[in-house]
Each structure stands twice: as structure tokens, then as C-alpha cells.
Design a protein around this motif. Structure first.
Motif, short mmCIF file in Angstrom:
data_model
loop_
_atom_site.label_atom_id
_atom_site.label_comp_id
_atom_site.label_asym_id
_atom_site.label_seq_id
_atom_site.Cartn_x
_atom_site.Cartn_y
_atom_site.Cartn_z
N PHE A 63 2.32 -9.94 6.51
CA PHE A 63 2.04 -9.42 5.17
C PHE A 63 3.35 -9.39 4.39
CE2 PHE A 63 2.64 -5.71 7.92
CZ PHE A 63 3.54 -4.92 7.21
N ILE A 64 3.26 -9.14 3.08
CA ILE A 64 4.43 -9.10 2.21
C ILE A 64 4.64 -7.68 1.72
CG2 ILE A 64 5.52 -10.02 0.13
CD1 ILE A 64 5.01 -12.17 2.17
N LEU A 65 5.89 -7.21 1.77
CA LEU A 65 6.25 -5.87 1.30
C LEU A 65 7.21 -6.02 0.12
CD1 LEU A 65 5.44 -3.07 2.58
CD2 LEU A 65 7.80 -2.93 3.37
N THR A 66 6.85 -5.39 -1.02
CA THR A 66 7.66 -5.50 -2.24
C THR A 66 7.91 -4.11 -2.81
OG1 THR A 66 6.60 -7.62 -2.74
CG2 THR A 66 7.82 -6.56 -4.52
N PRO A 67 9.17 -3.71 -3.03
CA PRO A 67 9.44 -2.39 -3.62
C PRO A 67 8.73 -2.22 -4.96
CG PRO A 67 11.46 -3.36 -2.78
CD PRO A 67 10.42 -4.43 -2.70
N ALA A 68 8.11 -1.02 -5.15
CA ALA A 68 7.34 -0.77 -6.36
C ALA A 68 7.78 0.48 -7.10
CB ALA A 68 5.85 -0.67 -6.02
N GLY A 69 8.76 1.23 -6.56
CA GLY A 69 9.23 2.40 -7.29
C GLY A 69 9.67 3.52 -6.37
N PHE A 70 10.37 4.51 -6.95
CA PHE A 70 10.86 5.68 -6.23
C PHE A 70 10.60 6.91 -7.09
CE2 PHE A 70 14.49 8.58 -5.22
CZ PHE A 70 14.10 8.91 -3.93
N ASP A 71 9.93 7.94 -6.53
CA ASP A 71 9.54 9.11 -7.32
C ASP A 71 10.44 10.32 -7.09
OD1 ASP A 71 8.84 10.04 -4.83
OD2 ASP A 71 6.69 10.15 -5.22
N GLY A 72 11.57 10.11 -6.44
CA GLY A 72 12.47 11.21 -6.12
C GLY A 72 12.38 11.65 -4.68
N LEU A 73 11.21 11.44 -4.05
CA LEU A 73 11.03 11.76 -2.64
C LEU A 73 10.61 10.54 -1.82
CD1 LEU A 73 9.20 15.23 -2.68
CD2 LEU A 73 11.58 14.76 -2.07
N PHE A 74 9.73 9.72 -2.39
CA PHE A 74 9.18 8.59 -1.65
C PHE A 74 9.48 7.27 -2.36
CE2 PHE A 74 6.64 12.12 -0.15
CZ PHE A 74 6.50 11.85 1.21
N THR A 75 9.83 6.27 -1.56
CA THR A 75 9.89 4.89 -2.05
C THR A 75 8.55 4.23 -1.75
OG1 THR A 75 12.27 4.74 -1.65
CG2 THR A 75 11.07 2.68 -1.89
N THR A 76 7.95 3.65 -2.77
CA THR A 76 6.64 3.01 -2.63
C THR A 76 6.81 1.49 -2.64
OG1 THR A 76 5.53 4.86 -3.71
CG2 THR A 76 4.33 2.77 -3.63
N TYR A 77 6.03 0.84 -1.79
CA TYR A 77 6.05 -0.62 -1.69
C TYR A 77 4.63 -1.15 -1.89
CZ TYR A 77 10.60 0.07 0.52
OH TYR A 77 11.89 0.44 0.78
N ALA A 78 4.51 -2.27 -2.59
CA ALA A 78 3.24 -2.98 -2.66
C ALA A 78 3.09 -3.83 -1.40
CB ALA A 78 3.19 -3.86 -3.90
N VAL A 79 1.92 -3.76 -0.78
CA VAL A 79 1.59 -4.60 0.38
C VAL A 79 0.62 -5.67 -0.11
CG1 VAL A 79 0.60 -4.67 2.69
CG2 VAL A 79 1.86 -2.64 1.94
N THR A 80 1.01 -6.93 0.01
CA THR A 80 0.18 -8.03 -0.47
C THR A 80 0.08 -9.12 0.59
OG1 THR A 80 2.11 -9.05 -1.52
CG2 THR A 80 0.75 -7.62 -2.90
N GLU A 81 -0.82 -10.06 0.35
CA GLU A 81 -1.02 -11.23 1.21
C GLU A 81 -1.16 -10.83 2.68
OE1 GLU A 81 1.03 -14.85 0.38
OE2 GLU A 81 1.51 -14.24 -1.67
N VAL A 82 -2.00 -9.81 2.93
CA VAL A 82 -2.33 -9.46 4.31
C VAL A 82 -3.01 -10.68 4.95
CG1 VAL A 82 -3.77 -8.02 5.78
CG2 VAL A 82 -2.49 -7.00 3.88
N ASN A 83 -2.43 -11.19 6.01
CA ASN A 83 -2.84 -12.44 6.64
C ASN A 83 -2.91 -12.19 8.15
OD1 ASN A 83 -3.18 -15.16 7.41
ND2 ASN A 83 -0.99 -15.61 7.26
#
Length: 323
Positions: A63-83
Motif C-alpha cells: 500500500f502507499i502511505l502519504t503524509p496528510a497533516g499534523f494536528d499538534g498530537l498526531f501525524t495523519t497519513y493517507a493510505v491509498t492503493e491497497v493491493n
């Protein structure tokens, strides 16, 4: 503060050491992840219900992991192309989808993976790990996702994955002789369309192999078929995108299989498969034909002739997912 600092360091390491399938470099923030041999799939009854787990299978893929933002506590990543591939009743079955992964926390490192997944032709279902303690040092990921929080009848994936080292992502290109054709075939009373030249790139990622079979994930399929009379004009081209798996080997004679989920032009992802066919003896060159699974008279056939692309290599000590 310490957790935030760890996140910043991990994020910088991920951005510097990984990237897109073609060439993971410091100029991109995407990372290709590969499931390890500890990943698995289960469907059946869990506590407190008194019935057994009915289906259990290993899971392979990427799968692909792409950084999507940081809210001060957590870094969020988009998970795409689950294969992913699971074996259900002896049949290799695609698991596809997308979602999010977040990691961080104020006092202790926590993580959550939430994915909308489709297993084979089944309905899309929402899988979630809930917010749980991190059991593997990021950027490695190791957690369990389920539909019903592993209560009574449920479907469960253990997702154990890590970034793929750049030198293990093997870039490929389609070469002369590759064609794309749509129309009627066999005994059907309608004409087949012209064979259009098709060009583009993809990459192979080695997966856990066996003594008889060599297994690869096919990622970042980026192809384009051109009208033979106006080749090279984007307005007359047909985009083909997707992912899948490629295997070759055998006990007595070499065989191969190219098994893909492809979106042709603006269509929904469609299952293309070569079936198990003679070939694989010229690997790393690949020569194989795929067509739509279950198609009747009207079909789409892609003749794939591909060779590795030469790319700069950065060596790594990571394995191919066996550990």
C-alpha cells in the motif's frame, strides 16, 4: 514534547528514505509499504461467541502511505492503493481500498488504522483498529483492524508492514510490441477493434516467495494506449492505471501469472488476469497477455512486453518481507 520530537524525527526519516514506486527519493513524501509474513486474514467467530474462526489465510501485498497533516498530537497519513492478496477457498482474491493511518500522542505513542476495504467482489466494509498503543517503532506498522472490534462474527486483518527500501523497488517499462485491443473475440459475431500501441511504466516489489514460486507486487501501473493514426497525442490516448501481482516458477515447467486490477480510461477498477500460462524463463523480461476476468464476447486484451528500466540504486539491508 518527547513524543512530538520522535514524530518529527520519524517523519523526516520517512521523507528522506522512501518515496514513490519508481524511485523513492528525498524529493517525495510518499512511501511504498509491504506486508510482512506476520500479516493475516481471519473471518469467523470471536469471543464471547462460541463458534470457531472459519477462514484463516496469510496476506501479501503493498500500500502507499502519504503524509496528510499534523494536528499538534498526531501525524495523519493517507493510505491509498491497497493491493493485497488473500487465498479464499484456494483462489487468490484481491483486497483493495484506502483510508487513513495516524500516529502520535501526548504521553505515549499511539496509532490508529482505518480502512474502507473490498474483499473480492464483496461489499466495501469499514475496518478500524481503534486508537491503540504502538507495538512497533514507526515507520514500521503492526496492528489489527476489524469490522466489529473482534466481537462475535467478524472479519479481521493483522497488518504488519514496513517501508520498502528503494533498491527493492524494480522499475519497469513497456517495450515495443505491447498492445491494447478492445472488441469481440472468439465465436461472437462482431468485429475486434484495432491493436493500439500501449506505453508506460510500472514497478515490481518482491514479496515472500516459496521454493517453487517467485512472487511480486505490481505497483504504480501508469500506461497509455494510443490511436495508431495519431500516436503521441494525449487527446486520442486511453489511460490505464492500477496494480496487482506477478508470479513465476513451477515444479516441472516454468509458468507465470499476471493478475491485475486496472482502471481503463474513466471506468471502475476491473480484474484482468493472464491465468497460469507458460513463461517466466526470460525473467526479468516479462511477456504475458491479460484480459478481463469473466468477460463474454466483448473483452479488452493487453499484450504486455516489459523490461527493467535502469535507475540509480541505493543499497539497503532490509529483506523482502520474510522478516
Amino acid at each position: 514534547m518527547r513524543a512530538a520530537l520522535l514524530l518529527l524525527i520519524a517523519g523526516a526519516t520517512l521523507a528522506a528514505g522512501t518515496g514513490t514506486a519508481g524511485a523513492q527519493t528525498a524529493t517525495t513524501t510518499q512511501a511504498v509499504y509491504r506486508l510482512s509474513k506476520d500479516s493475516d486474514y481471519q473471518q469467523g467467530c470471536f469471543a464471547p461467541c462460541m463458534c470457531p474462526v472459519m477462514i484463516s489465510s496469510g496476506v501479501t501485498g503493498t500500500f502507499i502511505l502519504t503524509p496528510a497533516g499534523f494536528d499538534g498530537l498526531f501525524t495523519t497519513y493517507a493510505v491509498t492503493e491497497v493491493n493485497w492478496i488473500v487465498s479464499l477457498n484456494g483462489t487468490d482474491t484481491f483486497v483493495t481500498g484506502s483510508g487513513t493511518y495516524k500516529v502520535g500522542g501526548e504521553f505515549a505513542l499511539q496509532q490508529e488504522l482505518a480502512l474502507d476495504l473490498q474483499v473480492g467482489d464483496g461489499a466495501v466494509q469499514h475496518f478500524d483498529s481503534g486508537l491503540t498503543g504502538a507495538t512497533a517503532p514507526f515507520p514500521d506498522i503492526d496492528l489489527t483492524i476489524s469490522v466489529n472490534k473482534q466481537t462475535c462474527f467478524d472479519t479481521v486483518f493483522r497488518v504488519s508492514a514496513s517501508p520498502v527500501p528503494p533498491d527493492q523497488i524494480r522499475p519497469y517499462r513497456l517495450v515495443a510490441g505491447s498492445t491494447f485491443q478492445r472488441g469481440c473475440f472468439g465465436a461472437c459475431a462482431c468485429a475486434a477493434g484495432p491493436k493500439l500501441p500501449i506505453a508506460g511504466t510500472f514497478a515490481l516489489v518482491p514479496l515472500v516467495s516459496t521454493p517453487l514460486w517467485n512472487n511480486y507486487a505490481v505497483i504504480n501501473v501508469r500506461w497509455r494506449a494510443f490511436d495508431s493514426s495519431t500516436a503521441g497525442l494525449s487527446s486520442s490516448s486511453i489511460p490505464v492505471r492500477g496494480f496487482g501481482e506477478y508470479v513465476y516458477g513451477g515444479e516441472f515447467a516454468l509458468e507465470q501469472r499476471m493478475n491485475l486490477m486496472l482502471s481503463v480510461d474513466k471506468s471502475a477498477p476491473t480484474h484482468f488476469d493472464s491465468g497460469l500460462a507458460p513463461g517466466g524463463g526470460s525473467f526479468p523480461r516479462i511477456d504475458v497477455r491479460v484480459s478481463i476476468v469473466g468477460a463474454g464476447c466483448f473483452d479488452t486484451i493487453i499484450d504486455i512486453h516489459a523490461e527493467p528500466r535502469r535507475m540509480p540504486i541505493r543499497r539497503s539491508t532490509r529483506t523482502n518481507g520474510d522478516s
